[in-house]
Design an enzyme around this catalytic site. Structure first.
Site, PDB file in Angstrom:
ATOM      1  N   PHE A 375     -47.664  30.331  68.820  1.00 13.10           N
ATOM      2  CA  PHE A 375     -47.669  31.654  68.186  1.00 13.10           C
ATOM      3  C   PHE A 375     -48.955  31.948  67.418  1.00 13.10           C
ATOM      4  O   PHE A 375     -48.916  32.662  66.398  1.00 13.10           O
ATOM      5  CB  PHE A 375     -46.464  31.792  67.252  1.00 13.10           C
ATOM      6  N   CYS A 376     -50.079  31.459  67.885  1.00 11.00           N
ATOM      7  CA  CYS A 376     -51.360  31.659  67.198  1.00 11.00           C
ATOM      8  C   CYS A 376     -51.264  31.263  65.726  1.00 11.00           C
ATOM      9  O   CYS A 376     -51.867  31.895  64.853  1.00 11.00           O
ATOM     10  CB  CYS A 376     -51.840  33.103  67.334  1.00 11.00           C
TER      11      CYS A 376
END
Length: 470
Positions: A375-376
């Protein structure tokens, strides 16, 4: 009786109309189903109201700040009125500037480009990469993941007390985690920052679509957010807040629009006088439609009433958490604990499953779109999964032999484990049925397994179309 029907509250508002609510997608097992978009934290679907406003304006599209014609003047008014709408939506102070950018990432990179040369930046390892990575030219202190809101404030206070008291400092913090959905104590962090002579920027990418954000009430110096998470189309963002650092720095981009006067010097060079307004950092032809769509979304959310939207979303959050709690193999990820307030963003892992495999099965067999990976926010997810935050890894499914399933992170076969998680996220446009289908699908996949065979392709788990049903 479904978990949502059992707890139905007739006072809750209906979901806001969004684009794509009736789109159907094929299932690998046969037939079609209405798509359940449960990846709002990546990009929320555009509100129908926003799309209608943009469509009504489109025939009048014209250049901005450039022309004397009617359409140019109309577009310029639309652009600047949108700036005023966003300022009102954010509760901006009288001397704050609203700058239009491409995204939250662009906004924070803009701010990173204008911080004073000797600025020290404080950022938690829990931040999204848009907040974690832009500060390459500053002195950066990375703060460890706190386990309570109080610890977050204490960690910041200790770090600020230990800094050089004579130099400028900036704290960067999220409002709501893009991994756990948990709300951060922004007002307390702002008070701590200001008590130590530092400024603070709020990454509101995940907060603004779910809760009101008031710059003056929170007492933050800047706020950044993206249109595509606020139910507007891609390609627009906002940086709003104090003007002084923005006015004192060179333009983020040099070009037309940022310059007020340009003349040749006697030595053959060029003399430039830059704007001191928001235009200083908005060089080039602006994304008028993107800006207008943000303003339209701000109006739509305000008119719907955040009290009503928050109440309904918390109804959905409770339903998802209750459904996941009924499956012992599911572990929900959290920094602050089960009782922490949160928005409609929940990440989890499933014992015995690779997260990419689980997400692929939700999509292919149930028509449910979620997100899997890191998710970055790689350091945060690794911390939540109990691995070293400095460990190097990648999103997606580990490579497997042809015909083999991607390996679960709980496997003991000696291979490289997956550090991925699954994220379900939702908001103002999510109907009850999508949540009910998701909860049911999780239970069925864990208890019965997938109905189809899957393989790894390019780091993604995908249905093996040449295989038969299991």
């Amino acid at each position: 009786m479904s978990v949502l029907t059992a707890a139905a509250d007739q006072s809750l508002c209906a979901p806001l109309p969004v684009l794509g609510k009736d789109v159907t997608v094929p299932l690998v097992t046969g037939g079609e189903v209405t798509y359940a978009a449960l990846d709002y934290a990546a990009s929320a679907p555009a509100l129908q109201r926003v799309w209608d406003d943009v469509a009504a304006y489109a025939p009048y599209y014209g250049s901005v700040h450039r022309g004397a014609g009617y359409l140019s003047q109309l577009s310029t008014d639309l652009f600047e009125n949108s700036r005023a709408t966003v300022a009102e939506f954010l509760g901006c102070r009288a001397d704050d500037q609203v700058i239009f950018t491409r995204s939250t990432t662009d906004s924070l990179n803009l701010l990173a480009a204008v911080v004073p040369a000797d600025c020290q930046v404080f950022v938690y390892e829990t931040e999204h990469h848009a907040s974690l990575l832009p500060w390459r030219d500053a002195r950066v202190t990375y703060l460890n993941a706190p386990r309570t809101p109080a610890q977050a404030v204490e960690t910041l206070e200790l770090a600020l007390a230990d800094r050089d008291p004579y130099g400028p400092a900036l704290v960067c913090v999220t409002g709501a985690s893009n991994v756990t959905g948990e709300l951060w104590p922004v007002k307390d962090l702002a008070a701590a920052a200001h008590a130590h002579g530092a400024r603070i920027v709020l990454d509101a990418a995940q907060l603004a679509p779910h809760h009101p954000v008031d710059i003056a009430e929170l007492d933050v110096d800047w706020v950044a957010f993206s249109g595509h998470k606020l139910y507007a189309p891609f390609g627009s963002g906002v940086l709003a807040g104090r003007a002084d650092w923005l006015q004192d720095a060179e333009p983020y981009l040099a070009g037309g629009g940022a310059s007020r006067k340009v003349a040749r010097r006697t030595d053959g060079g060029v003399e430039v006088e830059w704007h001191s307004t928001a235009a200083r950092h908005e060089a080039g032809s602006p994304n008028v439609i993107g800006v207008y769509s943000i303003a339209s979304a701000c109006k739509a959310l305000t008119e719907a009433g955040f009290d009503h939207l928050v109440a309904r979303e918390q109804h959905l959050v409770a339903a998802v958490r209750a459904g996941l709690a009924d499956v012992p193999e599911v572990k929900v990820l959290s920094l602050f604990g089960d009782d922490a307030p949160r928005v409609g963003v929940i990440s989890f892992v499933v014992e015995g499953w690779n997260s990419s495999h689980f997400a692929a099965a939700l999509s292919a067999e149930y028509g449910i779109g979620v997100r899997d990976g890191l998710f970055c926010a790689h350091p945060l997810v690794r911390t939540l999964l109990g691995s070293d935050p400095q460990e190097v890894g990648e999103c997606g499914a580990p490579e497997a032999e042809p015909g083999e399933l991607p390996q679960s992170r709980t496997d003991s076969t000696g291979g490289t484990p997956s550090l991925n998680a699954i994220r379900v996220s939702f908001g103002a446009g999510t109907p009850d049925e999508h949540i009910e289908r998701f909860v049911r699908a999780v239970g069925e996949l864990v208890s019965k397994g997938a109905q189809w065979k899957y393989r790894t392709e390019g780091g993604r788990c995908v249905p093996d179309r040449g295989a038969a049903q299991l």
